[in-house]
Design a protein around this motif. Structure first.
Motif, short mmCIF file in Angstrom:
data_model
loop_
_atom_site.label_atom_id
_atom_site.label_comp_id
_atom_site.label_asym_id
_atom_site.label_seq_id
_atom_site.Cartn_x
_atom_site.Cartn_y
_atom_site.Cartn_z
N THR A 58 0.81 -1.22 0.00
CA THR A 58 0.00 0.00 0.00
C THR A 58 0.84 1.27 0.00
OG1 THR A 58 -0.12 -0.06 2.42
CG2 THR A 58 -1.87 -1.17 1.20
N SER A 59 2.13 1.15 0.29
CA SER A 59 2.99 2.34 0.32
C SER A 59 4.43 1.94 0.03
CB SER A 59 2.93 3.02 1.69
OG SER A 59 3.50 2.18 2.67
N ASP A 60 5.25 2.94 -0.35
CA ASP A 60 6.66 2.68 -0.59
C ASP A 60 7.36 2.21 0.68
OD1 ASP A 60 6.25 3.48 -3.16
OD2 ASP A 60 7.19 5.45 -2.94
N GLU A 61 7.00 2.78 1.82
CA GLU A 61 7.63 2.39 3.08
C GLU A 61 7.36 0.92 3.38
OE1 GLU A 61 5.82 5.06 2.62
OE2 GLU A 61 7.32 6.66 2.84
N GLU A 62 6.12 0.49 3.12
CA GLU A 62 5.79 -0.92 3.36
C GLU A 62 6.57 -1.81 2.40
OE1 GLU A 62 1.94 -3.96 3.43
OE2 GLU A 62 1.71 -1.91 2.72
N ALA A 63 6.69 -1.37 1.15
CA ALA A 63 7.43 -2.16 0.18
C ALA A 63 8.89 -2.30 0.58
CB ALA A 63 7.32 -1.51 -1.21
N LEU A 64 9.54 -1.19 0.98
CA LEU A 64 10.94 -1.24 1.38
C LEU A 64 11.15 -2.18 2.55
CD1 LEU A 64 12.07 2.49 1.07
CD2 LEU A 64 12.87 0.55 -0.28
N ALA A 65 10.15 -2.26 3.42
CA ALA A 65 10.28 -3.11 4.60
C ALA A 65 10.09 -4.59 4.26
CB ALA A 65 9.27 -2.69 5.66
N LYS A 66 9.35 -4.90 3.17
CA LYS A 66 8.99 -6.29 2.91
C LYS A 66 9.62 -6.90 1.66
CE LYS A 66 4.53 -6.12 5.29
NZ LYS A 66 3.07 -6.35 5.18
N VAL A 67 9.98 -6.06 0.69
CA VAL A 67 10.53 -6.60 -0.56
C VAL A 67 11.92 -7.18 -0.32
CG1 VAL A 67 11.36 -5.99 -2.87
CG2 VAL A 67 9.21 -5.05 -2.03
N PRO A 68 12.15 -8.42 -0.70
CA PRO A 68 13.50 -8.98 -0.56
C PRO A 68 14.46 -8.27 -1.52
CG PRO A 68 12.11 -10.48 -1.79
CD PRO A 68 11.20 -9.40 -1.27
N TYR A 69 15.68 -8.06 -1.07
CA TYR A 69 16.63 -7.33 -1.91
C TYR A 69 17.45 -8.29 -2.77
CZ TYR A 69 19.78 -8.58 1.96
OH TYR A 69 20.48 -9.25 2.92
N PHE A 70 17.91 -7.74 -3.89
CA PHE A 70 18.84 -8.44 -4.77
C PHE A 70 20.22 -7.81 -4.52
CE2 PHE A 70 21.01 -8.15 -9.01
CZ PHE A 70 21.45 -9.47 -9.04
N GLU A 71 21.17 -8.58 -4.04
CA GLU A 71 22.50 -8.06 -3.69
C GLU A 71 23.51 -8.40 -4.78
OE1 GLU A 71 25.60 -9.22 -0.28
OE2 GLU A 71 23.94 -8.00 0.49
N PHE A 72 24.31 -7.44 -5.15
CA PHE A 72 25.35 -7.67 -6.14
C PHE A 72 26.56 -6.80 -5.81
CE2 PHE A 72 22.76 -4.21 -7.64
CZ PHE A 72 23.64 -3.30 -8.21
N SER A 73 27.71 -7.17 -6.33
CA SER A 73 28.96 -6.45 -6.04
C SER A 73 29.68 -6.12 -7.34
CB SER A 73 29.88 -7.28 -5.14
OG SER A 73 29.31 -7.48 -3.88
N VAL A 74 30.37 -5.00 -7.31
CA VAL A 74 31.27 -4.61 -8.39
C VAL A 74 32.68 -4.68 -7.83
CG1 VAL A 74 31.92 -2.82 -10.02
CG2 VAL A 74 29.52 -3.12 -9.39
N GLU A 75 33.51 -5.53 -8.39
CA GLU A 75 34.84 -5.77 -7.84
C GLU A 75 35.91 -5.46 -8.89
OE1 GLU A 75 35.12 -9.70 -6.29
OE2 GLU A 75 33.24 -9.57 -5.16
#
Length: 584
Positions: free
Chosen positions: A36-53
């Motif tokens: 229902t809101s961006d704040e809720e999404a940020l709290a619940k959406v799993p993140y995709f982690e990546f690195s630049v090396e």
């Protein structure tokens, strides 16, 4: 999200991954796994982690772009997809791209299917040949209804809706590679020391400031900033580490050559030695020259004039002294040394000396004998009868001469005082090397030249510091709170800065003063590069580096508020704040 209109009296159940929709006429529609809101999404959406090396054998900088690349067409509009990007700083997440619609991201290489997420760099050096930046990306579809059209009446069957997806990948492109770059000098503007500044670093172990070696003074990769101090020009720094700082009194000026004693009542007081009991062991070494013949009232007869540069004892009844002695009849200047005890002078004259020529004068005293050295060689000695003991004083010892009737003009570049007897070899060692390896008994060590002549690793006592500064090199920072209305707020966060070389303004945001606007706006800003000011993308060169019409490479900033110490204006910790100071 889906908008579905069903007619009839049947009960329907529809499933569409990743959420289920249950519909019964006249009941509510329940959507699962929506936000229902961006704040809720940020709290619940799993993140995709990546690195630049990266890994380089030589010092270099790689500048790169992280961009989003669509890999298939979708009915879901870019207007409905939001992204948020953070950068890992140890265990913390630093938001480098605030929640933004994909449609609002800048194009990469003018390609409609590629959108820039973030610009960053990898900085390599000898101490950091392997570097990596780690990011976390979150993405979701906005809680907005999309109309997929009217499917008509549904008779005796189920309606199957295929879920729509928005697919993309993250890509990285190297924009610029700078080989052989030293980040300390070529990626950031180095500090510019003023004439009276001394570069310093803080010794954590000893909890004190020391003069820095300018080759290892600061390191921005390690977040070690360039610090500098100025010294109290009314005091002389004691390099022995005993903090016996001299206090400059009348008619003494510190020059490029040293301390110039000119006129009458000329002294550098030694307050820390006033309670010192030397007994019958004492040595002193001075590097001095006489600039012109003494003047004023004769000190030893109608034709003899003296210019004392050191007295120990400083009483009418007892003192130990060294002075220049000029005889106007023979037109010859000598160095005289000896004692004055119970109204009787016990003195000796060394060989003749010349004007404007440096001499290293050493005097050694053991109570029974006093010896004088010039340039490392013994010149004269005198037995003392009776034995002489230097008195303990409640007043101060000093360098120079406090007699008002005696004028003089000599310069001293070095003074060392020991509470022990130096040997012939040690006097020679000081003359050849400037100091002794054996520091035992060393009470005072003055180098009267300007502070920048102080050797690296020399402790700088807080009592001798007048002001403390830190160099702020030219930088830009990434905008994170643009276009806020009066009712909006933004979370506190670390500000990402990027250094600028020279005086070139590389920030994309330009601002002009607009203080007279009726709405109270102080300035008007725009970003022509990105079309508009975009949080997490637009950058702004800090306006402090524009001083009128002049662009600055950086500036020195006082580390503390100005305060008052012994009536002097200072910038240092733990002093009384300055509330009122009239400047001439």
């Amino acid at each position: 999200m889906y908008k579905i209109i069903l007619t009839g009296d049947k009960e329907n159940e529809l499933q569409a991954n990743p959420f289920e929709l249950h519909l019964k006429e006249k009941n509510e529609i329940n959507l699962e796994k929506t936000y229902t809101s961006d704040e809720e999404a940020l709290a619940k959406v799993p993140y995709f982690e990546f690195s630049v090396e990266g890994k380089y054998k030589t010092s270099s900088i790689i500048k790169y772009n992280i961009y989003l690349e669509e890999i298939e067409e979708s009915k879901i509009s870019r207007e409905l997809v939001k992204v948020n990007l953070t950068k890992m700083a140890d265990e913390d997440e630093l938001e480098v791209l605030q929640t933004t619609k994909v449609s609002e991201l800048s194009l990469y290489n003018e390609d409609e299917t590629k959108r820039i997420l973030y610009e960053d760099s990898l900085i390599f050096s000898k101490v950091k040949p392997n570097v990596a930046n780690t990011y976390r990306l979150r993405s979701w579809v906005m809680d907005t209804v999309s109309d997929f059209g009217d499917y008509g009446d549904i008779e005796g069957g189920s309606l199957i809706i295929e879920p729509e997806t928005y697919k993309f990948r993250i890509n990285v492109a190297v924009e610029e590679l700078e080989q052989g770059v030293n980040p300390q000098t070529e990626y950031v503007n180095p500090p510019v020391l003023l004439d009276n500044m001394i570069p310093v670093i803080y010794d954590e172990k000893e909890e004190r400031w020391v003069k820095a070696d300018e080759d290892n003074w600061y390191n921005y990769e390690e977040k070690r900033w360039a610090n500098a101090v100025t010294l109290d020009n009314s005091k002389v720094l004691d390099l022995s580490g005993n903090n016996n700082h001299g206090v400059i009194r009348n008619n003494v000026t510190i020059t490029e050559e040293g301390a110039e004693f000119k006129g009458s009542s000329k002294t550098i007081n030694l307050p820390a030695l006033k309670e010192e009991t030397f007994g019958n062991t004492f040595s002193a070494v001075f590097k001095v020259k006489i600039n012109e013949k003494p003047a004023g009232t004769p000190c030893g007869g109608d034709s003899t004039y003296c210019d004392a540069f050191f007295k120990l004892g400083n009483t009418a009844s007892a003192n130990l002294f060294v002075q220049f002695l000029y005889n106007s009849e023979s037109n010859v200047t000598y160095i005289q040394f000896g004692t004055y005890y119970q109204g009787k002078a016990n003195t000796h004259l060394a060989k003749e000396i010349k004007y404007n020529q440096w001499y290293e004068v050493a005097m050694v005293f053991d109570g029974s004998e006093i010896r004088l050295y010039l340039n490392g060689d013994l010149q004269a000695k005198k037995s003392l009868n009776p034995k002489f003991e230097i008195p303990k004083l409640s007043s101060e010892y000093y360098l120079g001469d406090n007699v008002a009737s005696r004028n003089g003009n000599h310069t001293m570049s070095k003074a060392q005082i020991y509470k022990r007897v130096l040997t012939d070899d040690e006097v020679k060692e000081i003359y050849n090397n400037g100091s002794l390896k054996n520091k035992s008994g060393l009470l005072i060590d003055y180098d009267f030249k300007k502070g920048n002549e102080i050797k690296p690793d020399t402790p700088i006592d807080m009592n001798i510091i007048n002001s403390m500064w830190v160099w702020i090199p030219r930088y830009k920072y990434r905008i994170f709170n643009a276009n806020l209305t009066g009712g909006e707020t933004t979370n506190e966060q670390e500000i990402e800065i990027m250094f600028e070389k020279g005086t070139q303004t590389t920030g994309t945001v330009k601002c002009v003063d607009n203080i007279n606007n009726s709405d109270g706006t102080s300035e008007t800003c725009e970003d022509k590069t990105n079309g508009e000011i975009k949080n997490g993308i637009s950058t702004y060169t800090h306006p402090a580096f524009t001083f009128g019409d002049k662009e600055l490479t950086g500036f020195w900033y006082g580390k503390f508020e100005d305060g008052i110490e012994s009536t002097n204006l200072v910038i240092k910790p733990d002093v009384i704040p300055n509330k009122n100071k009239t400047l001439a």
